[in-house]
Write a protein that holds these residues in place. Structure first.
Motif, PDB file in Angstrom:
ATOM      1  N   PHE A  59      25.295  60.961  26.380  1.00 45.17           N
ATOM      2  CA  PHE A  59      23.879  60.631  26.304  1.00 45.17           C
ATOM      3  C   PHE A  59      23.743  59.192  25.839  1.00 45.17           C
ATOM      4  CE2 PHE A  59      24.715  65.043  25.320  1.00 45.17           C
ATOM      5  CZ  PHE A  59      23.999  65.659  26.325  1.00 45.17           C
ATOM      6  N   GLN A  60      22.735  58.492  26.358  1.00 43.84           N
ATOM      7  CA  GLN A  60      22.599  57.082  26.023  1.00 43.84           C
ATOM      8  C   GLN A  60      21.175  56.610  26.243  1.00 43.84           C
ATOM      9  OE1 GLN A  60      25.456  56.184  29.245  1.00 43.84           O
ATOM     10  NE2 GLN A  60      24.010  54.603  29.877  1.00 43.84           N
ATOM     11  N   ALA A  61      20.875  55.444  25.681  1.00 46.61           N
ATOM     12  CA  ALA A  61      19.604  54.786  25.939  1.00 46.61           C
ATOM     13  C   ALA A  61      19.634  54.247  27.365  1.00 46.61           C
ATOM     14  CB  ALA A  61      19.382  53.649  24.950  1.00 46.61           C
ATOM     15  N   THR A  62      18.497  54.305  28.036  1.00 47.80           N
ATOM     16  CA  THR A  62      18.452  53.837  29.425  1.00 47.80           C
ATOM     17  C   THR A  62      17.976  52.394  29.543  1.00 47.80           C
ATOM     18  OG1 THR A  62      16.262  54.835  29.663  1.00 47.80           O
ATOM     19  CG2 THR A  62      18.159  56.121  30.426  1.00 47.80           C
ATOM     20  N   SER A  63      17.503  51.809  28.439  1.00 44.45           N
ATOM     21  CA  SER A  63      17.111  50.401  28.441  1.00 44.45           C
ATOM     22  C   SER A  63      17.181  49.879  27.011  1.00 44.45           C
ATOM     23  CB  SER A  63      15.691  50.224  28.999  1.00 44.45           C
ATOM     24  OG  SER A  63      14.724  50.537  28.014  1.00 44.45           O
ATOM     25  N   PHE A  68      15.827  57.613  27.397  1.00 40.91           N
ATOM     26  CA  PHE A  68      16.937  58.534  27.192  1.00 40.91           C
ATOM     27  C   PHE A  68      17.514  58.930  28.542  1.00 40.91           C
ATOM     28  CE2 PHE A  68      18.249  63.050  26.840  1.00 40.91           C
ATOM     29  CZ  PHE A  68      19.263  62.912  25.919  1.00 40.91           C
ATOM     30  N   GLY A  69      18.825  59.037  28.606  1.00 42.61           N
ATOM     31  CA  GLY A  69      19.477  59.443  29.836  1.00 42.61           C
ATOM     32  C   GLY A  69      20.779  60.159  29.548  1.00 42.61           C
ATOM     33  N   TRP A  70      21.311  60.785  30.579  1.00 42.78           N
ATOM     34  CA  TRP A  70      22.577  61.507  30.461  1.00 42.78           C
ATOM     35  C   TRP A  70      23.440  61.209  31.672  1.00 42.78           C
ATOM     36  CZ3 TRP A  70      24.553  65.101  33.893  1.00 42.78           C
ATOM     37  CH2 TRP A  70      23.696  65.476  34.929  1.00 42.78           C
ATOM     38  N   ARG A  71      24.745  61.460  31.496  1.00 42.30           N
ATOM     39  CA  ARG A  71      25.704  61.336  32.594  1.00 42.30           C
ATOM     40  C   ARG A  71      26.920  62.173  32.234  1.00 42.30           C
ATOM     41  NH1 ARG A  71      29.865  57.856  30.980  1.00 42.30           N
ATOM     42  NH2 ARG A  71      29.337  56.580  29.184  1.00 42.30           N
ATOM     43  N   TYR A  72      27.753  62.421  33.231  1.00 42.30           N
ATOM     44  CA  TYR A  72      29.027  63.077  32.953  1.00 42.30           C
ATOM     45  C   TYR A  72      29.980  62.040  32.368  1.00 42.30           C
ATOM     46  CZ  TYR A  72      27.374  67.194  35.389  1.00 42.30           C
ATOM     47  OH  TYR A  72      26.652  68.314  35.743  1.00 42.30           O
ATOM     48  N   SER A  79      25.397  54.893  35.588  1.00 39.39           N
ATOM     49  CA  SER A  79      24.921  56.023  36.387  1.00 39.39           C
ATOM     50  C   SER A  79      24.071  57.004  35.582  1.00 39.39           C
ATOM     51  CB  SER A  79      26.111  56.762  37.011  1.00 39.39           C
ATOM     52  OG  SER A  79      26.879  57.382  35.996  1.00 39.39           O
ATOM     53  N   ALA A  80      23.713  56.665  34.360  1.00 39.38           N
ATOM     54  CA  ALA A  80      22.928  57.576  33.527  1.00 39.38           C
ATOM     55  C   ALA A  80      21.591  57.903  34.182  1.00 39.38           C
ATOM     56  CB  ALA A  80      22.703  56.969  32.145  1.00 39.38           C
ATOM     57  N   ALA A  81      21.272  59.187  34.239  1.00 40.77           N
ATOM     58  CA  ALA A  81      20.013  59.655  34.832  1.00 40.77           C
ATOM     59  C   ALA A  81      18.957  59.774  33.745  1.00 40.77           C
ATOM     60  CB  ALA A  81      20.231  61.004  35.501  1.00 40.77           C
ATOM     61  N   PRO A  82      17.834  59.053  33.866  1.00 41.06           N
ATOM     62  CA  PRO A  82      16.789  59.140  32.844  1.00 41.06           C
ATOM     63  C   PRO A  82      16.104  60.513  32.846  1.00 41.06           C
ATOM     64  CG  PRO A  82      16.170  57.586  34.584  1.00 41.06           C
ATOM     65  CD  PRO A  82      17.518  58.114  34.925  1.00 41.06           C
ATOM     66  N   CYS A  83      15.719  60.970  31.659  1.00 43.89           N
ATOM     67  CA  CYS A  83      15.017  62.237  31.506  1.00 43.89           C
ATOM     68  C   CYS A  83      14.386  62.267  30.114  1.00 43.89           C
ATOM     69  CB  CYS A  83      15.966  63.417  31.696  1.00 43.89           C
ATOM     70  SG  CYS A  83      17.291  63.482  30.504  1.00 43.89           S
ATOM     71  N   GLU A  99      16.122  61.999  22.776  1.00 46.54           N
ATOM     72  CA  GLU A  99      16.155  60.720  22.079  1.00 46.54           C
ATOM     73  C   GLU A  99      15.540  60.911  20.701  1.00 46.54           C
ATOM     74  OE1 GLU A  99      14.840  56.098  22.837  1.00 46.54           O
ATOM     75  OE2 GLU A  99      13.653  57.671  23.762  1.00 46.54           O
ATOM     76  N   ALA A 100      16.196  60.381  19.676  1.00 39.70           N
ATOM     77  CA  ALA A 100      15.663  60.464  18.320  1.00 39.70           C
ATOM     78  C   ALA A 100      14.480  59.510  18.173  1.00 39.70           C
ATOM     79  CB  ALA A 100      16.757  60.130  17.304  1.00 39.70           C
ATOM     80  N   ARG A 101      13.665  59.720  17.182  1.00 36.71           N
ATOM     81  CA  ARG A 101      12.426  58.959  17.024  1.00 36.71           C
ATOM     82  C   ARG A 101      12.637  57.454  16.991  1.00 36.71           C
ATOM     83  NH1 ARG A 101       7.928  59.033  12.301  1.00 36.71           N
ATOM     84  NH2 ARG A 101       6.346  57.905  13.496  1.00 36.71           N
ATOM     85  N   PHE A 102      13.602  56.988  16.227  1.00 36.55           N
ATOM     86  CA  PHE A 102      13.842  55.544  16.114  1.00 36.55           C
ATOM     87  C   PHE A 102      15.119  55.137  16.830  1.00 36.55           C
ATOM     88  CE2 PHE A 102      11.165  56.426  12.361  1.00 36.55           C
ATOM     89  CZ  PHE A 102      10.089  55.620  12.713  1.00 36.55           C
ATOM     90  N   GLY A 103      15.408  55.784  17.940  1.00 37.96           N
ATOM     91  CA  GLY A 103      16.601  55.478  18.712  1.00 37.96           C
ATOM     92  C   GLY A 103      17.733  56.429  18.389  1.00 37.96           C
ATOM     93  N   GLY A 104      18.737  56.394  19.195  1.00 42.25           N
ATOM     94  CA  GLY A 104      19.849  57.312  19.020  1.00 42.25           C
ATOM     95  C   GLY A 104      19.574  58.619  19.729  1.00 42.25           C
ATOM     96  N   VAL A 105      20.425  59.588  19.481  1.00 41.55           N
ATOM     97  CA  VAL A 105      20.361  60.875  20.164  1.00 41.55           C
ATOM     98  C   VAL A 105      20.433  61.974  19.122  1.00 41.55           C
ATOM     99  CG1 VAL A 105      21.562  62.370  21.813  1.00 41.55           C
ATOM    100  CG2 VAL A 105      21.473  59.907  22.206  1.00 41.55           C
ATOM    101  N   VAL A 106      19.683  63.043  19.351  1.00 36.46           N
ATOM    102  CA  VAL A 106      19.707  64.184  18.437  1.00 36.46           C
ATOM    103  C   VAL A 106      19.822  65.467  19.247  1.00 36.46           C
ATOM    104  CG1 VAL A 106      17.191  64.408  18.309  1.00 36.46           C
ATOM    105  CG2 VAL A 106      18.597  65.251  16.435  1.00 36.46           C
TER     106      VAL A 106
END
Length: 129
Positions: A59-63, A68-72, A79-83, A99-106
């Motif tokens: 999982f990663q930031a898309t910009s 928020f986006g994901w990829r294998y 190639s991360a797909a936004p969602c 996506e966590a409130r102030f960035g990152g992933v939860v």
């Protein structure tokens, strides 16, 4: 004199006194309690996220401004797909990753979708075939 273990830079007894004790629902490691995400998984468990076929997810930031986006794991970062959220598995348990409130992933156990008020728009379900 007995030593008091240090937890996350604080004394264990301080964590118990202010009610900030939390345990990862995946592995049980002690973590800092975050009121916004009361059942969040630790980073080590988040790295175990997979789809229903056992393929690892990243999982990663898309910009630079968020998103928020994901990829294998075996795919390129570009190639991360936004969602808005991904429903996947951590230790064979259904979780929702956002996506966590102030960035990152939860990641939290799936009990209710955080986007329920928006008709679950942009939610990707990878936990089932």
């Amino acid at each position: 004199m007995a030593r008091v273990p240090v937890v996350g830079g604080r004394l264990e007894r301080d964590a118990k006194e202010d009610g900030s004790e939390h345990f990862c629902p995946g592995c049980g490691v002690r973590m800092k309690f975050v009121p916004r995400y009361p059942w969040h998984f630790c980073h080590a468990c988040l790295e175990l996220a997979e789809d229903h076929q056992g393929r690892r997810l990243v999982f990663q930031a898309t910009s630079p401004l968020g998103g928020f986006g994901w990829r294998y794991a075996e795919e390129a970062a570009a190639s991360a797909a936004p969602c808005s959220a991904v429903i996947c598995l951590i230790r064979k348990r259904e979780v929702v990753v956002t996506e966590a409130r102030f960035g990152g992933v939860v990641a939290e156990p799936l009990t209710a979708l955080p986007t329920a008020g928006r008709g679950n728009l942009g939610v990707v379900r990878l936990s089932k075939a």
